[in-house]
Write a protein that holds these residues in place. Structure first.
Motif, short mmCIF file in Angstrom:
data_model
loop_
_atom_site.label_atom_id
_atom_site.label_comp_id
_atom_site.label_asym_id
_atom_site.label_seq_id
_atom_site.Cartn_x
_atom_site.Cartn_y
_atom_site.Cartn_z
N PRO A 1 43.81 -5.96 6.49
CA PRO A 1 42.57 -5.81 7.26
C PRO A 1 41.95 -7.16 7.64
N GLN A 2 42.49 -8.24 7.07
CA GLN A 2 41.97 -9.58 7.43
C GLN A 2 42.65 -10.14 8.68
N GLY A 3 43.61 -9.41 9.25
CA GLY A 3 44.39 -9.94 10.36
C GLY A 3 43.72 -9.77 11.72
N ARG A 4 44.40 -10.31 12.74
CA ARG A 4 44.00 -10.10 14.14
C ARG A 4 44.13 -8.60 14.42
N VAL A 5 43.18 -8.04 15.15
CA VAL A 5 43.24 -6.60 15.38
C VAL A 5 44.29 -6.27 16.45
N PHE A 6 45.22 -5.41 16.07
CA PHE A 6 46.31 -4.97 16.93
C PHE A 6 45.76 -4.19 18.12
N ASN A 7 46.30 -4.46 19.30
CA ASN A 7 45.94 -3.65 20.48
C ASN A 7 47.13 -3.63 21.44
N GLN A 8 46.94 -3.03 22.61
CA GLN A 8 48.05 -2.85 23.55
C GLN A 8 48.61 -4.19 24.03
N THR A 9 47.76 -5.20 24.14
CA THR A 9 48.23 -6.53 24.56
C THR A 9 49.14 -7.13 23.49
N VAL A 10 48.74 -7.00 22.23
CA VAL A 10 49.58 -7.50 21.13
C VAL A 10 50.90 -6.72 21.13
N LEU B 1 48.12 -9.10 10.75
CA LEU B 1 47.67 -8.10 11.73
C LEU B 1 46.98 -6.95 11.03
N SER B 2 45.91 -6.45 11.68
CA SER B 2 45.12 -5.33 11.17
C SER B 2 45.16 -4.20 12.20
N ILE B 3 44.94 -2.95 11.75
CA ILE B 3 44.80 -1.89 12.75
C ILE B 3 43.34 -1.48 12.92
N GLY B 4 42.42 -2.19 12.29
CA GLY B 4 41.01 -1.88 12.50
C GLY B 4 40.19 -2.23 11.29
N ASP B 5 38.88 -2.18 11.45
CA ASP B 5 37.98 -2.63 10.40
C ASP B 5 37.70 -1.54 9.38
N TYR B 6 38.73 -1.19 8.64
CA TYR B 6 38.62 -0.25 7.52
C TYR B 6 39.77 -0.58 6.58
N VAL B 7 39.64 -0.15 5.33
CA VAL B 7 40.64 -0.56 4.34
C VAL B 7 41.49 0.64 3.91
N LEU B 8 42.80 0.47 4.04
CA LEU B 8 43.75 1.51 3.63
C LEU B 8 44.35 1.14 2.28
N THR B 9 45.11 2.07 1.70
CA THR B 9 45.69 1.80 0.37
C THR B 9 46.92 0.91 0.46
N GLY C 1 50.00 -1.16 3.45
CA GLY C 1 50.35 -1.57 4.81
C GLY C 1 51.32 -0.64 5.52
N GLU C 2 51.77 0.43 4.85
CA GLU C 2 52.79 1.28 5.49
C GLU C 2 52.27 1.98 6.75
N LEU C 3 51.07 2.59 6.63
CA LEU C 3 50.55 3.29 7.82
C LEU C 3 50.30 2.31 8.97
N PRO C 4 49.67 1.16 8.73
CA PRO C 4 49.55 0.18 9.83
C PRO C 4 50.90 -0.19 10.44
N ALA C 5 51.92 -0.42 9.60
CA ALA C 5 53.23 -0.78 10.15
C ALA C 5 53.77 0.35 11.02
#
Ligand code: ADE
Length: 253
Positions: free
Chosen positions: A89-98, A131-139, A141-145
């Motif tokens: 969650p500390q990473g750059r936020v992933f988006n379509q450009t990334v 890289l992050s998928i948004g400003d919330y904390v998951l358990t 990195g699998e779901l973000p990947a």
């Protein structure tokens, strides 16, 4: 394009990405997805891959050695040293450009942390991009990947049936997608917009672009600054703005 996921939960990743469109893309060979189990590189025969943090505090920290050994073994096997993306969650936020930028790579490695994160030295040695998928904390990195791999995959030629549909959609040109309709022409008294039944391609295209402008104005006005609008579309946007301003001041009285 090949995705390698370094994880303690390979089944979670493979079960998820092995389903639906990404699953078919794997079967067809359009993409390669391989989960690499960090536990195979545990520091002892108890399968240890984590330990308590120096300095105290809650939780466990993933050790550097199993992760580094896992990456080195992978590189030795494939004969390349791909970029490593660390899910945090500390990473750059992933988006379509990334996603578009990453889609140009031949191989990508995703590092999935768990517990209280990974030993900081791991990230320095692997020179990870965070890289992050948004400003919330998951358990973990699998779901973000999985989110990122799903998104990048659909930009890889041969993954979608119709390659055009990867680009004519939300966020293309910084506009949200126009509304879609299918059969029947009338449902519960609600009719499909006339122009879509006309067969007049030019008018349909114009209508869709203006609907995209309207949607983006209503739902994500922040995107409009980066949109490339024709003269007609800019005029339409100005009308929408004037209308909204009028509504606002009328409500004030
Ligand atoms: N790991 C935990 N939360 C995350 C997030 N929001 N994005 C990426 N990785 C994460």
């Amino acid at each position: 394009m090949n995705f390698y996921i370094m994880t303690l939960f390979p089944d979670m990743v493979m079960n998820g990405l092995g389903t639906s469109i990404t699953g078919r893309a794997i079967e067809k060979g359009a993409i390669g997805v391989e989960a690499v189990n960090i536990r195979d590189y545990a520091i002892n025969r108890h399968g240890q891959v984590d330990d308590a943090p120096y300095g105290g505090g809650a939780g466990q920290v993933m050790l550097a050695a199993p992760i580094i050994d896992c990456y080195e073994a992978l590189c030795a096997r494939i004969g390349r040293r791909p970029r490593v993306l660390y899910m945090t969650p500390q990473g750059r936020v992933f988006n379509q450009t990334v996603a578009r930028e990453l889609a140009s790579e031949e191989d990508l490695v995703f590092l999935c942390g768990h517990y209280e994160g990974v030993d900081e030295r791991t990230l320095e040695i692997l020179n990870t991009e965070n890289l992050s998928i948004g400003d919330y904390v998951l358990t973990g990195g699998e779901l973000p990947a999985m989110v990122m791999i799903d998104c990048i995959s659909r930009l890889v030629p041969g993954v979608l049936h119709n390659d055009a549909s990867a680009e004519i959609e939300s966020f293309h040109d910084n506009l949200l997608e126009y509304p879609q309709y299918s059969r029947p022409e009338e449902y519960r008294g609600m009719k499909v917009p006339e122009v879509l039944l006309s067969g007049h391609h030019k008018n349909i295209e114009t209508w869709r672009r203006l609907e995209s402008v309207r949607r983006t104005f209503d739902r994500r006005p922040d995107l409009l600054a980066g949109a490339n609008l024709s003269k007609k579309e800019s005029e339409y946007l100005a009308e929408l703005r004037a209308e909204a301003a009028g509504e606002f001041s009328a409500e004030d009285f």
